[in-house]
Scaffold this motif. Structure first.
Motif, PDB file in Angstrom:
ATOM      1  N   VAL A  16     -32.600 -11.848 -16.265  1.00  0.00           N
ATOM      2  CA  VAL A  16     -31.765 -12.487 -15.532  1.00  0.00           C
ATOM      3  C   VAL A  16     -32.360 -13.526 -14.731  1.00  0.00           C
ATOM      4  O   VAL A  16     -31.748 -14.258 -14.143  1.00  0.00           O
ATOM      5  CB  VAL A  16     -30.470 -11.956 -14.905  1.00  0.00           C
ATOM      6  N   VAL A  17     -33.481 -13.299 -14.324  1.00  0.00           N
ATOM      7  CA  VAL A  17     -34.339 -14.275 -13.646  1.00  0.00           C
ATOM      8  C   VAL A  17     -35.768 -14.565 -14.315  1.00  0.00           C
ATOM      9  O   VAL A  17     -36.402 -14.034 -15.203  1.00  0.00           O
ATOM     10  CB  VAL A  17     -34.855 -13.573 -12.255  1.00  0.00           C
ATOM     11  N   ASP A  18     -36.400 -15.837 -13.804  1.00  0.00           N
ATOM     12  CA  ASP A  18     -37.652 -16.287 -14.466  1.00  0.00           C
ATOM     13  C   ASP A  18     -38.921 -15.636 -13.832  1.00  0.00           C
ATOM     14  O   ASP A  18     -40.000 -15.552 -14.389  1.00  0.00           O
ATOM     15  CB  ASP A  18     -37.590 -17.744 -14.225  1.00  0.00           C
ATOM     16  N   ALA A  19     -38.827 -15.012 -12.647  1.00  0.00           N
ATOM     17  CA  ALA A  19     -39.901 -14.505 -11.737  1.00  0.00           C
ATOM     18  C   ALA A  19     -39.435 -13.558 -10.795  1.00  0.00           C
ATOM     19  O   ALA A  19     -38.182 -13.801 -10.202  1.00  0.00           O
ATOM     20  CB  ALA A  19     -41.031 -15.721 -11.304  1.00  0.00           C
ATOM     21  N   LEU A  20     -40.274 -12.701 -10.169  1.00  0.00           N
ATOM     22  CA  LEU A  20     -40.232 -11.754  -9.175  1.00  0.00           C
ATOM     23  C   LEU A  20     -41.086 -12.335  -7.968  1.00  0.00           C
ATOM     24  O   LEU A  20     -42.057 -12.793  -8.327  1.00  0.00           O
ATOM     25  CB  LEU A  20     -40.137 -10.479  -9.544  1.00  0.00           C
ATOM     26  N   LEU A  21     -40.629 -12.223  -6.721  1.00  0.00           N
ATOM     27  CA  LEU A  21     -41.509 -12.288  -5.617  1.00  0.00           C
ATOM     28  C   LEU A  21     -41.281 -11.015  -4.657  1.00  0.00           C
ATOM     29  O   LEU A  21     -40.364 -10.616  -4.520  1.00  0.00           O
ATOM     30  CB  LEU A  21     -41.379 -13.423  -4.497  1.00  0.00           C
ATOM     31  N   LEU A  22     -42.527 -10.184  -4.554  1.00  0.00           N
ATOM     32  CA  LEU A  22     -42.395  -9.031  -3.754  1.00  0.00           C
ATOM     33  C   LEU A  22     -43.063  -9.378  -2.371  1.00  0.00           C
ATOM     34  O   LEU A  22     -43.815 -10.010  -2.075  1.00  0.00           O
ATOM     35  CB  LEU A  22     -43.490  -8.008  -4.321  1.00  0.00           C
ATOM     36  N   ASP A  23     -42.150  -8.894  -1.588  1.00  0.00           N
ATOM     37  CA  ASP A  23     -42.476  -9.081   0.085  1.00  0.00           C
ATOM     38  C   ASP A  23     -42.255  -7.671   0.845  1.00  0.00           C
ATOM     39  O   ASP A  23     -41.319  -6.785   0.393  1.00  0.00           O
ATOM     40  CB  ASP A  23     -41.794 -10.099   0.693  1.00  0.00           C
ATOM     41  N   ALA A  24     -42.762  -7.356   1.842  1.00  0.00           N
ATOM     42  CA  ALA A  24     -42.618  -6.253   2.612  1.00  0.00           C
ATOM     43  C   ALA A  24     -41.265  -6.318   3.344  1.00  0.00           C
ATOM     44  O   ALA A  24     -40.582  -7.316   3.719  1.00  0.00           O
ATOM     45  CB  ALA A  24     -43.786  -6.097   3.762  1.00  0.00           C
ATOM     46  N   TRP A  25     -40.486  -5.178   3.535  1.00  0.00           N
ATOM     47  CA  TRP A  25     -39.504  -5.020   4.041  1.00  0.00           C
ATOM     48  C   TRP A  25     -39.596  -4.509   5.543  1.00  0.00           C
ATOM     49  O   TRP A  25     -40.432  -3.954   5.792  1.00  0.00           O
ATOM     50  CB  TRP A  25     -38.690  -3.717   3.544  1.00  0.00           C
ATOM     51  N   LEU A  26     -38.866  -5.454   6.330  1.00  0.00           N
ATOM     52  CA  LEU A  26     -38.782  -5.163   7.722  1.00  0.00           C
ATOM     53  C   LEU A  26     -37.035  -5.308   8.220  1.00  0.00           C
ATOM     54  O   LEU A  26     -36.573  -6.009   7.401  1.00  0.00           O
ATOM     55  CB  LEU A  26     -39.714  -6.205   8.737  1.00  0.00           C
ATOM     56  N   PRO A  27     -36.964  -4.530   8.951  1.00  0.00           N
ATOM     57  CA  PRO A  27     -35.140  -4.787   9.350  1.00  0.00           C
ATOM     58  C   PRO A  27     -35.125  -5.920  10.139  1.00  0.00           C
ATOM     59  O   PRO A  27     -35.928  -6.663  10.791  1.00  0.00           O
ATOM     60  CB  PRO A  27     -35.063  -3.562  10.456  1.00  0.00           C
TER      61      PRO A  27
END
Length: 215
Positions: free
Chosen positions: A128-139
């Protein structure tokens, strides 16, 4: 290994965005999330995207939004200057599919990672998307935090679609990261800034050089 692509995110000034593109960035990102210190109002985005296109037509133009709905969708079509919409909220795979059908532009989905198990969500977005981007989770922070994802979590990450790595990307981190990982691209924001939205062009140039050398 081919050279990874490089995205500089959080531009707010047309002249600076054009300068970043001329330095060799493959993509620039503009923040459309209200409340972000790097937010750009809809009325100002097209001038910024136009400046990038005039300076470097091959530089991809990315608009970053989170959970868009209602009246906001009118500002997100491909006629607004961007070619890519990066979804940085809690959008489900079904919602991504709906947005892709409505807006007709390329979609990237950001995943905020706070444990290795979060990486398993990548497969659900493959169709359903063309690419992913991973980022760190912070509240309470959707991105631009400068916090890296622990590299050990990503050693076996091989998603079925292109992926970008964000979080603490600076020139001195490029070689160690690429010695272990093979992302499609790297995404930098706070690591090349003097203050939120104000990029340091010397740091951008150093990062472009480091990515080129690594490739």
């Amino acid at each position: 290994m081919p050279r990874p692509r490089l995205k500089i995110c959080g531009l707010r000034q047309p002249a600076q965005a054009a300068a970043v593109a001329l330095l060799g960035a493959d993509a620039i990102g503009v923040i459309g999330v209200a409340g972000s210190p790097r937010y750009v109002d809809p009325a100002e985005r097209q001038a910024l995207f136009a400046a990038v296109q005039a300076a470097a037509p091959g530089c991809q133009r990315v608009l970053v939004v989170a959970d868009p709905d209602g009246d906001a969708l009118a500002q997100l079509g491909a006629d607004r200057g961007h070619g890519i919409l990066q979804l940085h909220g809690s959008e489900s795979p079904q919602r991504c599919r709906e947005l892709g059908e409505k807006l007709g532009c390329e979609l990237w989905k950001a995943l905020r990672i706070r444990s290795p198990e979060d990486l398993q969500r990548a497969a659900a977005y493959a169709e359903v998307v063309d690419a992913l981007l991973l980022d760190a989770w912070l509240p309470d922070q959707l991105g631009g935090t400068g916090h890296p994802i622990p590299i050990d979590w990503l050693d076996q990450f091989q998603p079925p679609l292109p992926w970008w790595l964000a979080g603490g990307i600076r020139a001195d981190r490029v070689a160690p990261v690429l010695a272990r990982l093979s992302p499609t691209g790297l995404d930098a924001s706070s690591g090349v800034e003097r203050s939120p939205g104000d990029k340091d062009l010397e740091l951008v140039a150093e990062l472009v050089g480091a990515v080129g050398a690594a490739g």
